[in-house]
Write an enzyme that holds these catalytic residues in place. Structure first.
Site, mmCIF file in Angstrom:
data_model
loop_
_atom_site.group_PDB
_atom_site.id
_atom_site.type_symbol
_atom_site.label_atom_id
_atom_site.label_comp_id
_atom_site.label_asym_id
_atom_site.label_seq_id
_atom_site.Cartn_x
_atom_site.Cartn_y
_atom_site.Cartn_z
ATOM 1 N N LYS A 181 0.863 -1.177 0.000
ATOM 2 C CA LYS A 181 0.000 0.000 0.000
ATOM 3 C C LYS A 181 0.898 1.226 0.000
ATOM 4 C CE LYS A 181 -3.506 2.508 2.532
ATOM 5 N NZ LYS A 181 -4.498 2.470 3.608
ATOM 6 N N ARG B 49 -10.375 10.281 1.808
ATOM 7 C CA ARG B 49 -10.201 10.983 3.081
ATOM 8 C C ARG B 49 -11.239 12.085 3.240
ATOM 9 N NH1 ARG B 49 -3.535 11.041 3.008
ATOM 10 N NH2 ARG B 49 -3.321 8.766 2.894
ATOM 11 N N LYS C 161 1.672 9.985 5.803
ATOM 12 C CA LYS C 161 1.688 8.559 6.115
ATOM 13 C C LYS C 161 2.950 7.860 5.591
ATOM 14 C CE LYS C 161 -3.354 8.130 6.637
ATOM 15 N NZ LYS C 161 -4.517 7.227 6.484
ATOM 16 N N LYS D 120 -2.143 -1.498 -3.908
ATOM 17 C CA LYS D 120 -3.022 -0.321 -3.847
ATOM 18 C C LYS D 120 -2.195 0.941 -3.935
ATOM 19 C CE LYS D 120 -5.925 2.034 -0.544
ATOM 20 N NZ LYS D 120 -6.407 2.087 0.798
ATOM 21 N N TYR E 123 -15.034 1.198 -6.856
ATOM 22 C CA TYR E 123 -16.308 1.881 -6.641
ATOM 23 C C TYR E 123 -17.229 1.698 -7.840
ATOM 24 C CZ TYR E 123 -13.497 3.705 -2.892
ATOM 25 O OH TYR E 123 -12.679 3.783 -1.802
HETATM 26 C C1 PBG Z 1 -7.430 3.561 5.568
HETATM 27 C C2 PBG Z 1 -7.674 3.394 4.117
HETATM 28 C C3 PBG Z 1 -7.461 4.349 3.097
HETATM 29 C C4 PBG Z 1 -7.985 3.801 1.935
HETATM 30 C C5 PBG Z 1 -8.448 2.536 2.246
HETATM 31 N N1 PBG Z 1 -8.231 2.291 3.602
HETATM 32 C C6 PBG Z 1 -6.921 5.727 3.150
HETATM 33 C C7 PBG Z 1 -5.559 5.979 3.646
HETATM 34 O O1 PBG Z 1 -4.756 5.069 3.840
HETATM 35 O O2 PBG Z 1 -5.284 7.143 3.890
HETATM 36 C C8 PBG Z 1 -8.031 4.509 0.608
HETATM 37 C C9 PBG Z 1 -9.027 3.991 -0.376
HETATM 38 C C10 PBG Z 1 -9.339 4.918 -1.494
HETATM 39 O O3 PBG Z 1 -8.710 5.978 -1.691
HETATM 40 O O4 PBG Z 1 -10.279 4.588 -2.232
HETATM 41 N N2 PBG Z 1 -6.313 3.002 6.110
#
Ligand code: PBG
Length: 330
Positions: A200, A210, A222, A253, A318
């Site tokens: 990720k 967010r 992050k 991701k 989505y």
């Molecule tokens: C939370 C999480 C995030 C997403 C999925 N789980 C956001 C992040 O890590 O800040 C993002 C999914 C998306 O943008 O569709 N940990």
């Protein structure tokens, strides 16, 4: 005199007719590949998300409606993302493992109404953390790894107790897959799967997500836990560790900008590979289509097919329901 070239090799012969193109087709998209992420909130009514047209924070009835719709469209799995009111957010993110929390209640109702629907839950503290981080934050701003993993285990257990079929840790703390596996097994949840967010990335493509949850970090970023977009060897290292720790499925991701990583992970593992077409990817396609600059159906299906071609088995998107319907129409 002829203008014909002396060409023994003509790849176009395999493209000259739909039946022949069918023989040559290498990857497919069907609704069995889709996983549908849904946002929920604890109020009444569905609240549209401006940067994600077609998506909303759903109330409990809205969630049931989407769950039923997903099943009718041939989409067999959903992921739940809760919007938490500021009043319930704390530094310790205790709401994450409240047995009466929104996700836990939603799971129990889903399991009664749609037992065949596979429910996937996100494990990370950001929706519940007053700091907006996936892990616990020390006074000096560091994200505490091992202390966080202990909380993630509690969160995963409370989700499993409420009926989650698949636990998906998205926090990127080290060692969390192994710790969650042990915690689940120790409590008899040996059949609950772990879908690990293996690679990720610290991506700007999560922006609309967010917004949807008001979960942006209050300070810092992050980058000390999510991966550097510059790296792919590091993804293979994360993969090795997740396999050793007992992940059942692994994920890359975002998806579209990281097709090379999906392809490398596919090559390196025997486990099913998932990829997440994230909120920013969706928002781009939606925005350009709304302007009439792209044809939505064609680009959405092409983007998903490309993710499959790269090597993903399952795709979180989505577009899941819409794409399933487009595919049904043929
Ligand atoms: C939370 C999480 C995030 C997403 C999925 N789980 C956001 C992040 O890590 O800040 C993002 C999914 C998306 O943008 O569709 N940990």
């Amino acid at each position: 005199m002829t203008d014909q070239l002396d060409l023994p090799h003509r790849p176009r012969r395999n493209r000259r007719n739909p039946v022949i193109r069918g023989f040559a087709q290498e990857s497919w998209l069907t609704s069995q590949h889709f996983i549908y992420p849904l946002f929920i909130h604890d109020g009444t009514g569905d609240i549209p998300i401006a940067s994600m047209p077609g998506c909303a924070r759903l109330d409990m009835d809205g969630l049931m409606r989407e769950a039923q719709g997903a099943l009718e469209d041939g989409v067999g799995a959903i992921v739940l993302f809760p919007a938490t009111p500021e009043s319930l957010k704390t530094l310790g993110a205790e709401e994450a493992y409240n047995p009466q929390g929104l996700v836990q209640r939603a799971l129990r109702r889903l399991k009664v109404e749609f037992p065949e629907l596979m429910t996937i839950t996100d494990v990370a503290l950001d929706p519940y953390s007053s700091a907006g981080h996936d892990g616990l934050v020390a006074p000096d701003g560091r994200i505490l790894n091992d202390e966080t993993v202990a909380i993630l285990c509690k969160q995963a257990l409370s989700q499993a107790e409420a009926g989650a079929d698949i636990i998906a840790p998205s926090d990127m703390m080290d060692g969390r897959v192994g710790a969650i596996r042990s915690a689940l097994d120790a409590h008899g949840f040996t059949d609950v799967s772990i879908l690990s967010y293996t690679a990720k990335y610290a991506s700007a493509f999560y922006g609309p997500f967010r917004d949807a949850l008001d979960s942006a970090p209050k300070s810092g970023d992050k980058k000390t836990y999510q991966m550097d977009p510059a790296n792919s060897r590091e993804a293979l290292r994360e993969l090795e560790l997740d396999e050793l720790e007992g992940a059942d499925m692994v994920m890359v991701k975002p998806a579209g900008p990281y097709l090379d990583v999906i392809a490398q992970v596919r090559q390196a593992t025997q486990l099913p590979v998932a990829a997440y077409q994230v909120s920013g990817e969706y928002a781009m396609l939606k925005a350009a289509s709304a302007k009439g600059w792209l044809d939505e159906r064609s680009v959405a299906l092409e983007s998903l097919l490309a993710i499959r071609r790269a090597g993903a088995d399952a795709i979180l998107t989505y577009y899941a329901r819409q794409a399933a319907r487009w595919l049904k129409q043929g």
